[in-house]
Scaffold this motif. Structure first.
Motif, PDB file in Angstrom:
ATOM      1  N   GLY A 141       0.823  -1.207   0.000  1.00 26.26           N
ATOM      2  CA  GLY A 141       0.000   0.000   0.000  1.00 26.26           C
ATOM      3  C   GLY A 141       0.857   1.256   0.000  1.00 26.26           C
ATOM      4  O   GLY A 141       0.592   2.206  -0.747  1.00 26.26           O
ATOM      5  N   ARG A 142       1.914   1.253   0.806  1.00 23.38           N
ATOM      6  CA  ARG A 142       2.828   2.400   0.837  1.00 23.38           C
ATOM      7  C   ARG A 142       3.526   2.565  -0.504  1.00 23.38           C
ATOM      8  O   ARG A 142       3.696   3.689  -1.003  1.00 23.38           O
ATOM      9  N   ALA A 143       3.957   1.443  -1.084  1.00 22.85           N
ATOM     10  CA  ALA A 143       4.649   1.503  -2.373  1.00 22.85           C
ATOM     11  C   ALA A 143       3.737   2.074  -3.451  1.00 22.85           C
ATOM     12  O   ALA A 143       4.139   2.942  -4.228  1.00 22.85           O
ATOM     13  N   TRP A 144       2.492   1.599  -3.501  1.00 22.88           N
ATOM     14  CA  TRP A 144       1.542   2.081  -4.509  1.00 22.88           C
ATOM     15  C   TRP A 144       1.263   3.566  -4.310  1.00 22.88           C
ATOM     16  O   TRP A 144       1.242   4.339  -5.276  1.00 22.88           O
ATOM     17  N   GLN A 145       1.072   3.973  -3.075  1.00 27.28           N
ATOM     18  CA  GLN A 145       0.742   5.366  -2.786  1.00 27.28           C
ATOM     19  C   GLN A 145       1.881   6.299  -3.197  1.00 27.28           C
ATOM     20  O   GLN A 145       1.648   7.347  -3.821  1.00 27.28           O
ATOM     21  N   SER A 146       3.117   5.937  -2.875  1.00 24.67           N
ATOM     22  CA  SER A 146       4.253   6.777  -3.236  1.00 24.67           C
ATOM     23  C   SER A 146       4.427   6.843  -4.753  1.00 24.67           C
ATOM     24  O   SER A 146       4.676   7.919  -5.314  1.00 24.67           O
ATOM     25  N   ALA A 147       4.307   5.697  -5.422  1.00 27.91           N
ATOM     26  CA  ALA A 147       4.433   5.692  -6.882  1.00 27.91           C
ATOM     27  C   ALA A 147       3.346   6.547  -7.521  1.00 27.91           C
ATOM     28  O   ALA A 147       3.601   7.285  -8.478  1.00 27.91           O
ATOM     29  N   ASP A 148       2.146   6.480  -6.975  1.00 31.32           N
ATOM     30  CA  ASP A 148       1.038   7.271  -7.512  1.00 31.32           C
ATOM     31  C   ASP A 148       1.272   8.762  -7.289  1.00 31.32           C
ATOM     32  O   ASP A 148       1.087   9.566  -8.208  1.00 31.32           O
ATOM     33  N   ARG A 149       1.675   9.137  -6.097  1.00 30.67           N
ATOM     34  CA  ARG A 149       1.881  10.551  -5.791  1.00 30.67           C
ATOM     35  C   ARG A 149       3.012  11.161  -6.605  1.00 30.67           C
ATOM     36  O   ARG A 149       2.975  12.346  -6.955  1.00 30.67           O
ATOM     37  N   LEU A 150       4.034  10.362  -6.908  1.00 32.96           N
ATOM     38  CA  LEU A 150       5.175  10.870  -7.659  1.00 32.96           C
ATOM     39  C   LEU A 150       4.997  10.736  -9.165  1.00 32.96           C
ATOM     40  O   LEU A 150       5.902  11.097  -9.931  1.00 32.96           O
ATOM     41  N   GLY A 151       3.855  10.211  -9.595  1.00 35.15           N
ATOM     42  CA  GLY A 151       3.596  10.086 -11.019  1.00 35.15           C
ATOM     43  C   GLY A 151       4.402   9.008 -11.712  1.00 35.15           C
ATOM     44  O   GLY A 151       4.623   9.079 -12.929  1.00 35.15           O
ATOM     45  N   LEU A 152       4.847   7.995 -10.953  1.00 35.96           N
ATOM     46  CA  LEU A 152       5.622   6.888 -11.520  1.00 35.96           C
ATOM     47  C   LEU A 152       4.647   5.813 -11.993  1.00 35.96           C
ATOM     48  O   LEU A 152       4.449   4.785 -11.338  1.00 35.96           O
ATOM     49  N   THR A 153       4.047   6.051 -13.150  1.00 30.85           N
ATOM     50  CA  THR A 153       2.939   5.220 -13.628  1.00 30.85           C
ATOM     51  C   THR A 153       3.334   3.765 -13.818  1.00 30.85           C
ATOM     52  O   THR A 153       2.612   2.854 -13.404  1.00 30.85           O
ATOM     53  N   ALA A 154       4.464   3.529 -14.473  1.00 30.37           N
ATOM     54  CA  ALA A 154       4.878   2.148 -14.745  1.00 30.37           C
ATOM     55  C   ALA A 154       5.114   1.384 -13.447  1.00 30.37           C
ATOM     56  O   ALA A 154       4.709   0.220 -13.305  1.00 30.37           O
ATOM     57  N   LEU A 155       5.760   2.035 -12.479  1.00 24.32           N
ATOM     58  CA  LEU A 155       6.016   1.381 -11.194  1.00 24.32           C
ATOM     59  C   LEU A 155       4.718   1.164 -10.430  1.00 24.32           C
ATOM     60  O   LEU A 155       4.529   0.122  -9.798  1.00 24.32           O
ATOM     61  N   ARG A 156       3.815   2.124 -10.512  1.00 21.14           N
ATOM     62  CA  ARG A 156       2.517   1.964  -9.850  1.00 21.14           C
ATOM     63  C   ARG A 156       1.777   0.746 -10.411  1.00 21.14           C
ATOM     64  O   ARG A 156       1.179  -0.031  -9.658  1.00 21.14           O
ATOM     65  N   GLU A 157       1.854   0.551 -11.731  1.00 20.25           N
ATOM     66  CA  GLU A 157       1.188  -0.603 -12.344  1.00 20.25           C
ATOM     67  C   GLU A 157       1.868  -1.908 -11.945  1.00 20.25           C
ATOM     68  O   GLU A 157       1.201  -2.936 -11.787  1.00 20.25           O
ATOM     69  N   THR A 158       3.184  -1.863 -11.780  1.00 22.36           N
ATOM     70  CA  THR A 158       3.897  -3.065 -11.327  1.00 22.36           C
ATOM     71  C   THR A 158       3.440  -3.461  -9.930  1.00 22.36           C
ATOM     72  O   THR A 158       3.199  -4.641  -9.638  1.00 22.36           O
ATOM     73  N   VAL A 159       3.313  -2.472  -9.053  1.00 26.82           N
ATOM     74  CA  VAL A 159       2.842  -2.741  -7.686  1.00 26.82           C
ATOM     75  C   VAL A 159       1.396  -3.216  -7.718  1.00 26.82           C
ATOM     76  O   VAL A 159       1.020  -4.152  -7.002  1.00 26.82           O
ATOM     77  N   SER A 160       0.573  -2.601  -8.580  1.00 28.92           N
ATOM     78  CA  SER A 160      -0.831  -3.022  -8.711  1.00 28.92           C
ATOM     79  C   SER A 160      -0.919  -4.479  -9.139  1.00 28.92           C
ATOM     80  O   SER A 160      -1.748  -5.236  -8.631  1.00 28.92           O
ATOM     81  N   HIS A 161      -0.070  -4.868 -10.076  1.00 28.92           N
ATOM     82  CA  HIS A 161      -0.060  -6.261 -10.549  1.00 28.92           C
ATOM     83  C   HIS A 161       0.308  -7.206  -9.409  1.00 28.92           C
ATOM     84  O   HIS A 161      -0.296  -8.274  -9.257  1.00 28.92           O
ATOM     85  N   GLU A 162       1.285  -6.805  -8.609  1.00 23.60           N
ATOM     86  CA  GLU A 162       1.681  -7.631  -7.453  1.00 23.60           C
ATOM     87  C   GLU A 162       0.526  -7.761  -6.465  1.00 23.60           C
ATOM     88  O   GLU A 162       0.274  -8.844  -5.931  1.00 23.60           O
ATOM     89  N   ILE A 163      -0.186  -6.669  -6.253  1.00 27.41           N
ATOM     90  CA  ILE A 163      -1.321  -6.694  -5.328  1.00 27.41           C
ATOM     91  C   ILE A 163      -2.426  -7.603  -5.850  1.00 27.41           C
ATOM     92  O   ILE A 163      -2.997  -8.410  -5.108  1.00 27.41           O
ATOM     93  N   ARG A 164      -2.708  -7.505  -7.149  1.00 29.34           N
ATOM     94  CA  ARG A 164      -3.776  -8.329  -7.743  1.00 29.34           C
ATOM     95  C   ARG A 164      -3.427  -9.813  -7.754  1.00 29.34           C
ATOM     96  O   ARG A 164      -4.316 -10.657  -7.807  1.00 29.34           O
ATOM     97  N   SER A 165      -2.129 -10.124  -7.709  1.00 33.86           N
ATOM     98  CA  SER A 165      -1.713 -11.522  -7.781  1.00 33.86           C
ATOM     99  C   SER A 165      -1.823 -12.241  -6.442  1.00 33.86           C
ATOM    100  O   SER A 165      -1.654 -13.458  -6.386  1.00 33.86           O
ATOM    101  N   GLU A 166      -2.091 -11.497  -5.371  1.00 37.94           N
ATOM    102  CA  GLU A 166      -2.164 -12.103  -4.049  1.00 37.94           C
ATOM    103  C   GLU A 166      -3.600 -12.130  -3.541  1.00 37.94           C
ATOM    104  O   GLU A 166      -4.453 -11.385  -4.004  1.00 37.94           O
ATOM    105  N   ARG A 167      -3.848 -13.026  -2.601  1.00 38.41           N
ATOM    106  CA  ARG A 167      -5.168 -13.124  -1.976  1.00 38.41           C
ATOM    107  C   ARG A 167      -5.127 -12.368  -0.656  1.00 38.41           C
ATOM    108  O   ARG A 167      -4.195 -12.521   0.125  1.00 38.41           O
ATOM    109  N   TRP A 168      -6.160 -11.559  -0.420  1.00 45.18           N
ATOM    110  CA  TRP A 168      -6.169 -10.689   0.748  1.00 45.18           C
ATOM    111  C   TRP A 168      -7.381 -10.948   1.623  1.00 45.18           C
ATOM    112  O   TRP A 168      -8.459 -11.285   1.113  1.00 45.18           O
ATOM    113  N   SER A 169      -7.208 -10.769   2.902  1.00 44.95           N
ATOM    114  CA  SER A 169      -8.336 -10.832   3.829  1.00 44.95           C
ATOM    115  C   SER A 169      -9.123  -9.534   3.703  1.00 44.95           C
ATOM    116  O   SER A 169      -8.661  -8.554   3.112  1.00 44.95           O
TER     117      SER A 169
END
Length: 200
Positions: A141-169
């Motif tokens: 969550g911290r990684a996604w938020q920082s990438a989003d705030r800094l406009g690092l679109t490609a990195l934000r999508e990489t983190v999003s992909h990692e998040i989508r690949s996991e199962r969450w409570s």
């Protein structure tokens, strides 16, 4: 459990020993802190002291801050950690020999290995900045938020992909959404008749 070699050291002795290594690594003294800027990231170090009943215990607090690039973008705290965490120690330090050894062999090379904001944020994907007890959702969550705030679109999508690949409570989903990540519905528990139907 680690055992530290050498006798206990005072704050002055540890500060003096740290100064030698940090000056060589191009850190500058800023009051009680040490700081170094590289690749648009300011690394801040601070010697913390816990005065316990059996003697002083030390650690080095670490913070990585992305510098503001425009008037509309504020500084972003990218990561917080400590020397003991980066070095994998479960106990605080009591002497300058062990602390400065970990500083020289572990922390300073770790900082050099993360030369810019993108590298620092990507470090969350490898678990580099995970905080004890905080959980994986907090790190991503911290990684996604920082990438989003800094406009690092490609990195934000990489983190999003990692998040989508996991199962969450459901708790993790709420936490991720607090950071601004849209995760979707949390995985529901399988019911007994779902299992029966799937076997047919």
């Amino acid at each position: 459990m680690e055992h530290q070699n050498g006798s206990t050291s005072s704050k002055y002795e540890i500060s003096k020993a740290m100064a030698t290594h940090l000056t060589s690594a191009h850190f500058e003294r800023d009051g009680a802190d040490w700081s170094k800027t590289q690749g648009g990231v300011r690394w801040e170090l601070f010697l913390s002291v816990d005065r316990g009943g059996t003697g002083d215990e030390f650690d080095v607090a670490l913070r990585a801050v992305s510098l503001a690039r425009t008037a509309s973008v504020q500084e972003e705290i990218l990561a917080t950690s400590s020397l003991s965490h980066v070095a994998g120690r479960s106990q605080p330090y009591t002497n300058s020999e062990t602390l400065t050894s970990d500083l020289r062999r572990t922390l300073l090379p770790t900082i050099e290995a993360h030369p810019d904001a993108e590298a620092v944020i990507a470090g969350y994907l490898a678990g580099q900045w995970d905080q004890p007890g905080a959980g994986r959702a907090t790190s991503l969550g911290r990684a996604w938020q920082s990438a989003d705030r800094l406009g690092l679109t490609a990195l934000r999508e990489t983190v999003s992909h990692e998040i989508r690949s996991e199962r969450w409570s459901s708790h993790d989903v709420s936490l991720l959404e607090w950071y601004g990540v849209r995760v979707g519905e949390p995985p529901r528990k399988r019911r007994w008749f779902d299992v029966v139907l799937r076997r047919r």
